[in-house]
Design an enzyme around this catalytic site. Structure first.
Site, PDB file in Angstrom:
ATOM      1  CG  ASP A 181      -1.693  -1.268   1.411  1.00  0.00           C
ATOM      2  OD1 ASP A 181      -2.095  -1.857   0.403  1.00  0.00           O
ATOM      3  OD2 ASP A 181      -1.899  -1.678   2.573  1.00  0.00           O
ATOM      4  CD  GLU A 201      -9.247  -2.129  -1.165  1.00  0.00           C
ATOM      5  OE1 GLU A 201      -9.362  -2.138   0.077  1.00  0.00           O
ATOM      6  OE2 GLU A 201      -8.925  -3.135  -1.819  1.00  0.00           O
TER       7      GLU A 201
END
Length: 540
Positions: free
Chosen positions: A14, A187
């Protein structure tokens, strides 16, 4: 100069990438591992130096009891108004209908801190990022969670205005600006401004082999105003099964001083057993989700495109104005525990290393045995990421157990349900012995049992080694540090992969670690002394 993906090997998921002046920074998720948020810096996008983690105190982060793969999800690093802003999520529930979480904000004038006490933002959803509009306003952009079983749990991307006078969000301004495509699971949002448009980068498809990144844009920040990029997605490896890089998506965009563009993304490098199809299963990602960087160009319609196609490339041209950065090319290291602080490559589970855990310095690491490696509380272990498919790791340990409830040694660890180790313990018939055990989906197996290796009288220290060879790994021991004996147990490395854990558990976001641990669930706090740790990466 070229960069080779992954630029951050091993568990570095991420990525949130920014540039401040001539320096690039990447912040990565750390989940239940402490300290929270992994930071690197570079001036060339090729070589990256590890920095101290910002969430290094329990004031900023207390994960005691957090489930595996809870904790820090998708931190967002930004720079504005002369300081760094870090938004991070502490997730307390990973399984079931709910994702109980809190989003926090901390700031610092320097990337090395000190970081301010955390400001609680909200719990609307995870993957929150802070957008600094050119007009001076600020917004929190985040995935939105819906627990209702008759609705899809990923309820679009919410934008909420942030008041810098009160340092609070104004929930009355909250609105859904993008709902994603039919791929769903939208997301990881990040907003950017370019040529009169707001560009929203967001992940979809789940962080598995169906993962992708889409881009949408709008001239306003009004509800449901964003249009999805045609001929997308922006990046994915779902349709490139033969490519060595997989799972790309969920990342951040950056512009170089010279006007070039790059996108940092999570990725994985799965492998297969010789007896398996390379397509099903697509593979086992023991190194977890790593960080790649791809070059980006803008088409004549103003949409970003990955150079080389949406599957990306392994080798990517570095920026023309790159300043070569001095950083190690290998992650091999040797630790004699002679410093007054732990090396930045070491991590602990959920809480910091304290005198309750043990001590280090003067050439020794002392770990006080506490709860088992299956616990979410009070685990005495330090560990660091697997950052290569093939490596040797070894240590030297002194331990004097008087019950089988006391154990200390060398571990390969994914989470509380998936790990193994070689360790010293006590046997009613043989006294001090060496055993190898594995916890696989919560099922514990002792491999040697009655054949546990007796430690000769007068031997104070035992040397342990693990040899990881991509698809499998083994353990060895020595009584003098020179003559090594292999334990006749070969373990499947796939058990320590995201993809294997996913088959039975929703928290599959980290990667394999190697570390040192002590257990004393009898409650007598027996101490294990480790003289050194050596990690040596080998060729592919």
């Amino acid at each position: 100069m070229k960069l080779t993906n992954p630029v951050l090997p091993g568990f570095n998921a991420d990525p949130s990438m920014i540039r401040v002046g001539d320096t690039y920074y990447i912040a990565n998720s750390t989940f239940e591992w402490f300290p929270g948020v992994r930071l690197h810096e570079s001036k060339d996008l090729v070589h990256w130096k590890l920095l101290p983690s910002p969430l290094s105190t329990t004031t900023l982060l207390d994960m005691n009891g957090n489930p595996a793969s809870g904790g820090i999800w998708a931190p967002d690093l930004s720079y504005a108004d002369g300081k760094f802003w870090l938004v991070y999520t502490d997730v307390k529930v990973t399984e079931g209908a709910f994702k109980d979480m809190t989003n926090y904000l901390t700031t610092a004038e320097e990337i090395t801190g000190p970081w301010s006490d955390p400001i609680r933002l909200n719990g609307v959803g995870f993957d929150a990022s802070l957008f600094h509009d050119q007009n001076g306003r600020k917004y929190l952009v985040q995935q939105t969670w819906d627990h209702r079983e008759y609705r899809h749990p990923f309820d679009g991307i919410t934008l909420t205005e942030f008041d810098t006078d009160t340092m609070k969000l104004d929930p009355k301004t909250a609105r859904t600006i993008y709902r994603g495509t039919d791929v769903k699971l939208v997301e990881g949002p990040h907003l950017y401004q370019k040529d009169g448009y707001y560009y929203l980068f967001a992940a979809q498809g789940g962080t598995v082999f169906t993962h992708q990144e889409v881009v949408a844009r709008s001239k306003t920040l009004a509800a449901d105003s964003f249009e999805t990029e045609p001929d997308g997605p922006f990046i994915t490896n779902f349709d490139t099964p033969d490519f060595e890089i997989q799972k790309q998506g969920h990342g951040a965009l950056v512009e170089t001083p010279g006007g070039e563009w790059y996108y940092a993304s999570l990725m994985a490098r799965p492998w297969n057993h010789d007896t398996e199809s390379a397509y099903d299963p697509r593979g086992w990602s023991t190194l977890g989700r790593e960080t790649s960087i791809q070059k980006v160009e803008w088409d004549d319609q103003g949409w970003p495109r990955v150079v080389g196609g949406h599957g990306g490339q392994v080798e990517v041209e570095a920026p023309k104005d790159a300043i070569e950065t001095d950083a190690p090319l290998t992650h091999s290291r040797h630790d004699e525990f002679d410093q007054d602080t732990l090396d930045t490559d070491w991590n602990t589970l959920r809480v910091p290393f304290t005198p309750h855990t043990g001590s280090f310095g003067d050439g020794q690491l002392k770990l006080i045995g506490h709860l088992s490696l299956t616990s979410n509380f009070d685990v005495s272990m330090i560990a660091s990421r697997w950052q290569a498919f093939n490596f040797d790791a070894e240590t030297k340990v002194k331990f004097d157990p008087f019950t089988y409830q006391q154990m200390a040694g060398l571990t390969n660890f994914y989470n509380d349900k998936h790990w193994s180790w070689i360790f010293i313990t006590w046997d009613e018939k043989k006294g001090h012995v060496i055993e190898v055990a594995e916890n696989n989906r919560g099922n514990y197996t002792s491999y040697l049992k009655d054949d546990a290796i007796k430690i000769p009288a007068g031997v104070d220290y035992v040397w342990f080694k693990t040899k990881v060879r991509k698809q499998s790994y083994t353990y060895e021991y020595s009584f003098d540090g020179e003559t090594w004996h292999e334990v006749p147990v070969t373990l499947d490395a796939a058990v320590l992969s995201d993809d294997y854990v996913l088959q039975t558990y929703g928290g599959f976001f980290t990667g394999a670690f190697v570390g040192l641990a002590a257990v004393d669930y009898s409650g007598y706090d027996e101490v294990a002394t480790f003289d050194y740790f050596d990690y040596k990466e080998l060729g592919e």
